[in-house]
Scaffold this motif. Structure first.
Motif, mmCIF file in Angstrom:
data_model
loop_
_atom_site.group_PDB
_atom_site.id
_atom_site.type_symbol
_atom_site.label_atom_id
_atom_site.label_comp_id
_atom_site.label_asym_id
_atom_site.label_seq_id
_atom_site.Cartn_x
_atom_site.Cartn_y
_atom_site.Cartn_z
ATOM 1 N N HIS B 20 42.277 42.313 41.739
ATOM 2 C CA HIS B 20 43.002 43.205 40.817
ATOM 3 C C HIS B 20 44.289 42.551 40.328
ATOM 4 C CE1 HIS B 20 40.318 46.486 41.403
ATOM 5 N NE2 HIS B 20 40.613 46.656 42.685
ATOM 6 N N ALA B 21 45.061 41.975 41.281
ATOM 7 C CA ALA B 21 46.391 41.461 40.934
ATOM 8 C C ALA B 21 46.281 40.286 39.964
ATOM 9 C CB ALA B 21 47.126 41.045 42.199
ATOM 10 N N ALA B 24 45.277 41.396 36.518
ATOM 11 C CA ALA B 24 46.396 42.000 35.790
ATOM 12 C C ALA B 24 47.398 40.937 35.356
ATOM 13 C CB ALA B 24 47.084 43.039 36.680
ATOM 14 N N ALA B 25 47.483 39.811 36.126
ATOM 15 C CA ALA B 25 48.448 38.768 35.792
ATOM 16 C C ALA B 25 47.882 37.791 34.751
ATOM 17 C CB ALA B 25 48.852 38.015 37.061
ATOM 18 N N PHE B 104 52.235 37.944 52.060
ATOM 19 C CA PHE B 104 53.104 37.494 50.964
ATOM 20 C C PHE B 104 53.143 38.563 49.886
ATOM 21 C CE2 PHE B 104 48.773 36.057 50.472
ATOM 22 C CZ PHE B 104 48.434 36.530 49.222
ATOM 23 N N ALA B 105 54.221 38.560 49.111
ATOM 24 C CA ALA B 105 54.295 39.451 47.947
ATOM 25 C C ALA B 105 53.608 38.720 46.805
ATOM 26 C CB ALA B 105 55.744 39.743 47.600
ATOM 27 N N ILE B 106 52.999 39.482 45.899
ATOM 28 C CA ILE B 106 52.190 38.881 44.851
ATOM 29 C C ILE B 106 53.013 37.943 43.968
ATOM 30 C CG2 ILE B 106 52.424 40.677 43.090
ATOM 31 C CD1 ILE B 106 49.140 38.957 44.101
ATOM 32 N N GLY B 107 54.307 38.282 43.815
ATOM 33 C CA GLY B 107 55.174 37.462 42.967
ATOM 34 C C GLY B 107 55.255 36.025 43.462
ATOM 35 N N LEU B 110 52.069 34.229 42.565
ATOM 36 C CA LEU B 110 51.975 33.968 41.124
ATOM 37 C C LEU B 110 52.892 32.812 40.728
ATOM 38 C CD1 LEU B 110 51.737 37.626 39.714
ATOM 39 C CD2 LEU B 110 49.896 35.942 39.982
#
Lengths: 503, 230
Positions: B20-21, B24-25, B104-107, B110
């Motif tokens: 999903h992430a 969306a990115a 981890f955070a998605i940021g 990315l």
């Protein structure tokens, strides 16, 4: 010569020939007397043509040689002197006195004495050598047997027992193995079995263990310890050997053999110590490996749901605008599910820790079927679309257990079946002899061999390679409740005793 | 066209949220749950980047990197719940491009993705590199900050170039030591630390709170990508 030299610890085993024993002396006397009377009678019976008087010294020479060969150097010498006396007394004119009237007789007697002494000396030497060689061979045989026994010994006790047995053979008397514990001297083993130590021996043993030096026995007939003591290992728990006086001509040689025995024993004990240390080290490494495996598995169990929760939450926050409504709902669902899973891991972890600390039991009356139903409905809530069938036996007796723990164990078994087994999963209960049981069955292949071994063993912590704490907790709970978890009839079976005791 | 990312992880939940992430990115995704499947997917789908979990059931993630590196320079970002630094260092030394530690955070992921997907430098290499406010002229061996020339020793200069060439990407101790001092010095990490300290004294505005050369504890160093090349 005193017995001190025979004590076994003299540094010169071969040197001056050993003193004759009382038996040798007596026998020599008897032999010389016998020869005298025999010769007297023979002279009276046989005419001088058959038995000339000149053969008499030969007869006595035989006596001297016999004594020397049988009893050694000193006895041979004594026999020579006695034979000299007997020849003089019984056969030299004037008879039955030690006077010698004819000068040629005196000369003949002196020659006889010298020849007899030399013959006795040579024969005696030969005898002593032979005896020493025999003792040496015997000692070597014993030492050889000892070293193979010590090499085969797998425990300290076995090594000490072997040393004791062979030491008793070497000294031909009592032997003891001692140790010091809390400032007391203890006899670990002895030969004969009930050989204790008298106060004098105890103080000699104490001195030996304290100073680490050999304590020789007192000479025969002198006050002091009847046993010699040799230190083997020092300090608290140090070991010493004690043995009786070394009688016989070859005492010093036997003493040396006993010192060699002590050295061999010391090496054997050292080897066993090393082996023991290595074994302990191996066990420690195994425990360490298991612990590290548990930590890795735990870290995986806790971090995987956390990764999903953190990742999904941060995606919802950072990528909000670009997420489709369906993706957003799925991410939220993932967060919810993984939070539930995390909670389950934490609960298991706390449970296991509590059980490992041997928490006190607080049993109440529990209906096993009710508990199974509660666990199944919790599993259905946690895993939507889970296919769980229930086959519960009616009229099960109530048991004494802790309901919460039992439910947790059953839930873990169902969770394990859903995650690692194959659908459909069924939960069965039943009553067998004096136990009630719940089985959780799935259509998969069952646990690995490693897991089965772990299930049957005493280890509470998860086996190597086992993911998750669920089964470990179920096993710990089963044990805590007085029952056990096993793989039976193709299913995980949690059985509990059917207690009838009243609260 | 959207870049295709291959996600290799045996945890369905991780695949689910990353799908999903990344979608969306602005990335397309495909997934694999084992090492063998990952290697197959690389052949079939030709992804632009691989996100690889080190703790795979069939083969250790490291062996996937090893196999892949024999024939491909596909960017690989290693993902692992294992906090043992050794695992990460080995993966990086085997040829992984970067790592992200779980959770981890998605940021964070990315950001690493963007660094790894940045096109390689043009065939005729730029002789001018930039790291933050630093301007590095690799041809003239010349570094300046705000038009003020900085005096670096040749080794310090090489070190700075290595970090500035791939800003945002982690370089292990071993990689830096091999590149600047040669393969005989791969174990001389304390030595490297001294040089990094000297370099920071010269190029950082505040050497005690470095902003250009970031430390990855136990692993290596990273040029700060936030500044990047202009």
């Amino acid at each position: 010569m005193s017995d001190k030299v025979q004590d076994g610890l003299s540094e010169e085993p071969s040197g001056f020939p050993p003193a004759p024993g009382p038996f040798g002396l007596g026998a020599t006397f008897a032999l010389v007397l016998l020869t005298s009377f025999g010769a007297r009678v023979a002279l009276a019976v046989f005419p001088a043509a058959i038995l000339p008087e000149a053969t008499l010294p030969m007869l006595f020479l035989i006596t001297v040689l016999l004594s020397a060969v049988a009893f050694g150097f000193w006895t041979g010498l004594l026999a020579a002197v006695l034979a000299f006396g007997a020849l003089n007394y019984f056969f030299t004119v004037p008879l039955y006195t030690f006077h010698i009237s004819r000068p040629q007789d005196l000369f003949a007697l002196l020659v006889f004495l010298i020849v007899a002494a030399l013959a006795g000396l040579l024969a005696g030497r030969l005898h002593d050598r032979a005896e020493a060689a025999q003792t040496r061979a015997e000692a070597l045989t014993i030492l050889g047997a000892l070293s193979s026994d010590l090499a085969a010994a797998e425990t300290r006790t076995a090594a000490l027992a072997a040393a004791l047995r062979h030491m008793a053979r070497l000294c031909g008397g009592p032997a003891v193995v001692l140790t010091r514990r809390d400032e007391h001297i203890l006899v670990l083993m002895s030969d004969p079995v009930d050989r204790g130590l008298d106060p004098v021996e105890l103080s000699a043993a104490e001195r030996c263990l304290r100073t680490g030096r050999i304590e020789p026995a007192a000479a025969q007939g002198w006050p002091g310890s009847a046993l010699s003591f040799l230190p083997i290992t020092e300090g608290e728990g140090g070991i010493a050997l004690g043995h009786g006086r070394l009688a016989g001509r070859e005492g010093p040689l036997r003493g040396l053999a006993i010192i060699a025995l002590a050295e061999q024993l010391r090496l054997a004990l050292q080897r066993l110590d090393f082996a023991e240390n290595a074994q302990a080290e191996r066990q420690r490494a195994e425990v360490e490996a298991t612990r590290s495996a548990v930590l890795t598995s735990l870290s995986h169990d806790l971090r995987t749901p956390l990764a999903t929760i953190l990742g999904a939450a941060s995606a919802l926050k950072d990528l909000d605008a670009s997420l489709s409504p369906a993706a957003r709902i799925d991410l939220l669902a993932a967060i919810e599910e993984e939070a539930g899973r995390l909670n389950q891991h934490v609960t298991n972890l706390l449970q296991l820790t509590r059980l490992e600390l041997d928490a006190p039991r607080r049993p109440t009356w529990v209906d096993l079927n009710d508990t199974a139903e509660a666990a199944v409905s919790r599993a259905r809530r946690s895993f939507k679309d889970a296919d769980i069938a229930m086959r519960l036996a009616p009229d099960l007796p109530m048991i004494r257990a802790e309901g919460g723990l039992l439910e947790q164990a059953l839930f873990n078994l169902i969770d394990n079946a859903l995650h690692h087994g194959r659908a459909p999963v069924s939960v069965e209960s039943g009553n067998l002899h004096d136990a009630v049981f719940v089985r959780v069955r799935d259509a998969g292949n069952g646990p690995s061999d490693l897991l089965r071994t772990w299930l049957a063993g005493p280890e509470m912590r998860p086996a190597l390679g086992q993911r998750g704490l669920g089964l470990a907790v179920a096993k710990a709970i089963a044990r805590h409740l007085g029952g056990r978890l096993s793989w039976q009839d193709g299913a995980f079976t949690l059985s509990l005793p059917n207690t009838t005791e009243k609260p | 066209m959207r870049p295709l990312i291959l996600i290799v992880d045996d945890e369905a939940q991780i695949l689910r949220f990353l799908g999903h992430a990344l979608d969306a990115a602005g990335y397309d995704t495909c997934t694999a749950s084992s090492g063998a499947e990952a290697l197959r997917q690389v052949e079939v789908r030709r992804p632009d980047l691989m996100i690889l979990d080190l703790g795979l059931p069939d083969a250790d993630g490291k062996s996937v990197i090893e196999t892949l590196r024999q024939s491909s320079d596909l960017p690989i970002i290693v993902l692992s719940a294992r906090d043992q630094e050794m695992e990460k260092i080995m993966a990086l030394d085997l040829g992984a491009d970067d790592f992200v530690a779980k959770p981890f955070a998605i940021g964070e992921l990315l950001a690493r993705l963007r660094v790894c997907l940045r096109p390689a430098r043009a065939i005729a290499p730029d002789t001018i590199l930039r790291l933050g406010t630093l301007v590095i002229d690799t041809a003239a061996h010349h570094v300046s900050r705000d038009s003020v020339e900085l005096h670096l020793t040749p080794k310090e200069f090489d070190l700075l170039c290595a970090l500035a060439e791939a800003p945002g990407r982690v370089l292990t101790h071993r990689q830096l030591l091999t590149r600047i001092w040669g393969p005989a010095h791969v174990e001389d990490v304390p030595y490297l630390r001294v040089f990094i300290g000297q370099l920071r004294q010269k190029v950082e505005r505040n050497p005690s709170a470095p902003d250009l050369i970031l430390t990855e504890p136990g692993i290596g160093y990273r040029g700060n990508a936030a500044h990047g090349r202009e």
